[in-house]
Design an enzyme around this catalytic site. Sequence first.
Site, PDB file in Angstrom:
ATOM      1  N   CYS A 145     -60.287   8.373  50.801  1.00  0.00           N
ATOM      2  CA  CYS A 145     -60.163   8.997  49.486  1.00  0.00           C
ATOM      3  C   CYS A 145     -59.373  10.307  49.587  1.00  0.00           C
ATOM      4  CB  CYS A 145     -61.562   9.251  48.909  1.00  0.00           C
ATOM      5  SG  CYS A 145     -61.551   9.990  47.289  1.00  0.00           S
ATOM      6  N   CYS A 195     -60.356  13.040  47.087  1.00  0.00           N
ATOM      7  CA  CYS A 195     -61.595  13.739  47.482  1.00  0.00           C
ATOM      8  C   CYS A 195     -61.366  14.686  48.665  1.00  0.00           C
ATOM      9  CB  CYS A 195     -62.669  12.739  47.922  1.00  0.00           C
ATOM     10  SG  CYS A 195     -62.802  11.278  46.932  1.00  0.00           S
ATOM     11  N   ASP A 196     -60.632  14.215  49.663  1.00  0.00           N
ATOM     12  CA  ASP A 196     -60.643  14.900  50.956  1.00  0.00           C
ATOM     13  C   ASP A 196     -59.320  15.566  51.343  1.00  0.00           C
ATOM     14  OD1 ASP A 196     -63.245  13.982  51.236  1.00  0.00           O
ATOM     15  OD2 ASP A 196     -62.641  12.166  52.289  1.00  0.00           O
TER      16      ASP A 196
HETATM   17  P1  FAD Z   1     -71.461   3.449  44.392  1.00  0.00           P
HETATM   18  O1  FAD Z   1     -71.507   4.886  44.724  1.00  0.00           O
HETATM   19  O2  FAD Z   1     -70.625   2.545  45.230  1.00  0.00           O
HETATM   20  O3  FAD Z   1     -72.954   2.930  44.345  1.00  0.00           O
HETATM   21  C1  FAD Z   1     -73.237   1.571  44.233  1.00  0.00           C
HETATM   22  C2  FAD Z   1     -74.658   1.332  44.699  1.00  0.00           C
HETATM   23  O4  FAD Z   1     -74.984  -0.036  44.449  1.00  0.00           O
HETATM   24  C3  FAD Z   1     -74.859   1.567  46.201  1.00  0.00           C
HETATM   25  O5  FAD Z   1     -75.916   2.462  46.403  1.00  0.00           O
HETATM   26  C4  FAD Z   1     -75.142   0.183  46.747  1.00  0.00           C
HETATM   27  O6  FAD Z   1     -76.070   0.205  47.833  1.00  0.00           O
HETATM   28  C5  FAD Z   1     -75.754  -0.512  45.525  1.00  0.00           C
HETATM   29  N1  FAD Z   1     -75.623  -1.960  45.598  1.00  0.00           N
HETATM   30  C6  FAD Z   1     -74.474  -2.679  45.784  1.00  0.00           C
HETATM   31  N2  FAD Z   1     -74.751  -3.985  45.829  1.00  0.00           N
HETATM   32  C7  FAD Z   1     -76.097  -4.117  45.653  1.00  0.00           C
HETATM   33  C8  FAD Z   1     -76.986  -5.234  45.615  1.00  0.00           C
HETATM   34  N3  FAD Z   1     -76.548  -6.497  45.764  1.00  0.00           N
HETATM   35  N4  FAD Z   1     -78.310  -5.015  45.425  1.00  0.00           N
HETATM   36  C9  FAD Z   1     -78.775  -3.741  45.315  1.00  0.00           C
HETATM   37  N5  FAD Z   1     -77.981  -2.645  45.339  1.00  0.00           N
HETATM   38  C10 FAD Z   1     -76.664  -2.830  45.510  1.00  0.00           C
HETATM   39  N6  FAD Z   1     -65.687  10.899  44.530  1.00  0.00           N
HETATM   40  C11 FAD Z   1     -65.582  12.150  44.061  1.00  0.00           C
HETATM   41  O7  FAD Z   1     -65.610  12.356  42.838  1.00  0.00           O
HETATM   42  N7  FAD Z   1     -65.497  13.225  44.893  1.00  0.00           N
HETATM   43  C12 FAD Z   1     -65.499  13.107  46.254  1.00  0.00           C
HETATM   44  O8  FAD Z   1     -65.384  14.097  46.992  1.00  0.00           O
HETATM   45  C13 FAD Z   1     -65.608  11.791  46.791  1.00  0.00           C
HETATM   46  N8  FAD Z   1     -65.615  11.593  48.123  1.00  0.00           N
HETATM   47  C14 FAD Z   1     -65.730  10.337  48.597  1.00  0.00           C
HETATM   48  C15 FAD Z   1     -65.742  10.170  49.996  1.00  0.00           C
HETATM   49  C16 FAD Z   1     -65.891   8.916  50.517  1.00  0.00           C
HETATM   50  C17 FAD Z   1     -65.893   8.753  52.024  1.00  0.00           C
HETATM   51  C18 FAD Z   1     -66.031   7.791  49.653  1.00  0.00           C
HETATM   52  C19 FAD Z   1     -66.236   6.416  50.238  1.00  0.00           C
HETATM   53  C20 FAD Z   1     -65.998   7.951  48.282  1.00  0.00           C
HETATM   54  C21 FAD Z   1     -65.837   9.215  47.744  1.00  0.00           C
HETATM   55  N9  FAD Z   1     -65.792   9.422  46.369  1.00  0.00           N
HETATM   56  C22 FAD Z   1     -65.698  10.688  45.876  1.00  0.00           C
HETATM   57  C23 FAD Z   1     -65.853   8.302  45.407  1.00  0.00           C
HETATM   58  C24 FAD Z   1     -67.263   8.200  44.804  1.00  0.00           C
HETATM   59  O9  FAD Z   1     -68.197   8.231  45.823  1.00  0.00           O
HETATM   60  C25 FAD Z   1     -67.383   6.914  43.982  1.00  0.00           C
HETATM   61  O10 FAD Z   1     -66.394   6.900  42.959  1.00  0.00           O
HETATM   62  C26 FAD Z   1     -68.748   6.812  43.328  1.00  0.00           C
HETATM   63  O11 FAD Z   1     -69.766   6.877  44.297  1.00  0.00           O
HETATM   64  C27 FAD Z   1     -68.896   5.516  42.530  1.00  0.00           C
HETATM   65  O12 FAD Z   1     -70.187   5.470  42.029  1.00  0.00           O
HETATM   66  P2  FAD Z   1     -70.896   4.103  41.601  1.00  0.00           P
HETATM   67  O13 FAD Z   1     -72.255   4.493  41.181  1.00  0.00           O
HETATM   68  O14 FAD Z   1     -70.041   3.361  40.674  1.00  0.00           O
HETATM   69  O15 FAD Z   1     -70.931   3.206  42.910  1.00  0.00           O
END
Ligand code: FAD
Length: 304
Positions: free
Chosen positions: A130, A133-134
């Site tokens: 990302c 982000c980084d």
């Molecule tokens: P996710 O955070 O992906 O959460 C999805 C959840 O669903 C997970 O906990 C997973 O375990 C659960 N899940 C999936 N499948 C199942 C299943 N079958 N049964 C039960 N549970 C399930 N964004 C920023 O704004 N700033 C940053 O600095 C930043 N840094 C990042 C650094 C890294 C290394 C990464 C990988 C991402 C970063 N991001 C950052 C992006 C940000 O983390 C994501 O956009 C955000 O987390 C998306 O949120 P979400 O809730 O849609 O999904």
Amino acid sequence: MYDTLIIGSGPAGMTAGLYAARSNLKVGIIEQGAPGGQMNNTSEIENYPGYDHISGPELSMNMHAPLEKFGVENIYGIVKSIEDAGDVKRVITEDTSYEAKTIILATGAKYRTLDVPGEEEYTSRGVSYCAVCDGAFFRNQDLLVVGGGDSAVEEAVYLTQFAKSVTIIHRRDELRAQKILQDRAFANDKINFIWDSVVKEIKGTDIKVSGVTVENVKTGELSEHEFGGIFIYVGVNPVTSMVADLGITDEAGWVITDERMMTPKAGIFAIGDVRQKELRQIATAVGDGAIAGQGVYQYIENMT
Ligand code: FAD
Ligand code: NAP
């Protein structure tokens, strides 16, 4: 019978839970791991409003804390499938099933990995998926971007505002990215290319990344290169196996929603990274969650 069952406890799911529970709905969140989702993979978040900087795990805990207060039920489970029987939806996990009037899919996206030695070890210690982000953590450093698609090329250009140099390594001799993005990259003095080559190993010190071993796929020749940061953009996959039969995804697998975050299936909502959208970030996931949390309340009001 839950009013709404949320699948996934990342920032999108937790926000939806907060909004729905504050509307007095009976809410459960099914999560397979720790609350926070991908936020748990990053040590420093600098672009979430209200915080100068905060660690991912800390922001995850802060978002999770109010859920219990408003009566959101945390359920451990790995969701395998969803059945849509009109006014009743069924969520099937590995060992049981649950019923709800509405479902909010918040399962996020999973970045594809290279699966080479050192990659996992140095993730968040110089290996990133990302740039938005980084990138700012890598000022005046020589960076490597892996991949030849739109993301790799667009993010490589983005990184040049921080980096001393950005090298794009691609496994072929032409980019997959759109022409306009290619032109921008070719015109940028800070961007170099390594063609027909793949990363074989990511190397580093006890603390952080120091470089890579590269293989030329045409000649088999190996070479060593020093980099302060490595950004991997070899594609991402939405986490949608549990809705594969519902016909709610686009050709690339992202879930289609309207402005209320409702999918083409009435009463099934999708939010956050799993959704077809432009910018996958914590702030946008939280925004989606707020809309869906309110949306399920309005949907249930109209049912009764
Ligand atoms: P996710 O955070 O992906 O959460 C999805 C959840 O669903 C997970 O906990 C997973 O375990 C659960 N899940 C999936 N499948 C199942 C299943 N079958 N049964 C039960 N549970 C399930 N964004 C920023 O704004 N700033 C940053 O600095 C930043 N840094 C990042 C650094 C890294 C290394 C990464 C990988 C991402 C970063 N991001 C950052 C992006 C940000 O983390 C994501 O956009 C955000 O987390 C998306 O949120 P979400 O809730 O849609 O999904
Ligand atoms: P992508 O288009 O799938 O490109 C992935 C790139 O990584 C390809 O160049 C691929 O090589 C390479 N790759 C895949 N696996 C690899 C491996 N194991 N080792 C080395 N290289 C590997 O993914 P994306 O760039 O993330 O884009 C995803 C989607 O979002 C696309 O539809 C894209 O158009 C869209 N997008 C659009 C924009 C925009 O319009 N501005 C910006 C970003 C993304 P090959 O080329 O050889 O297959």
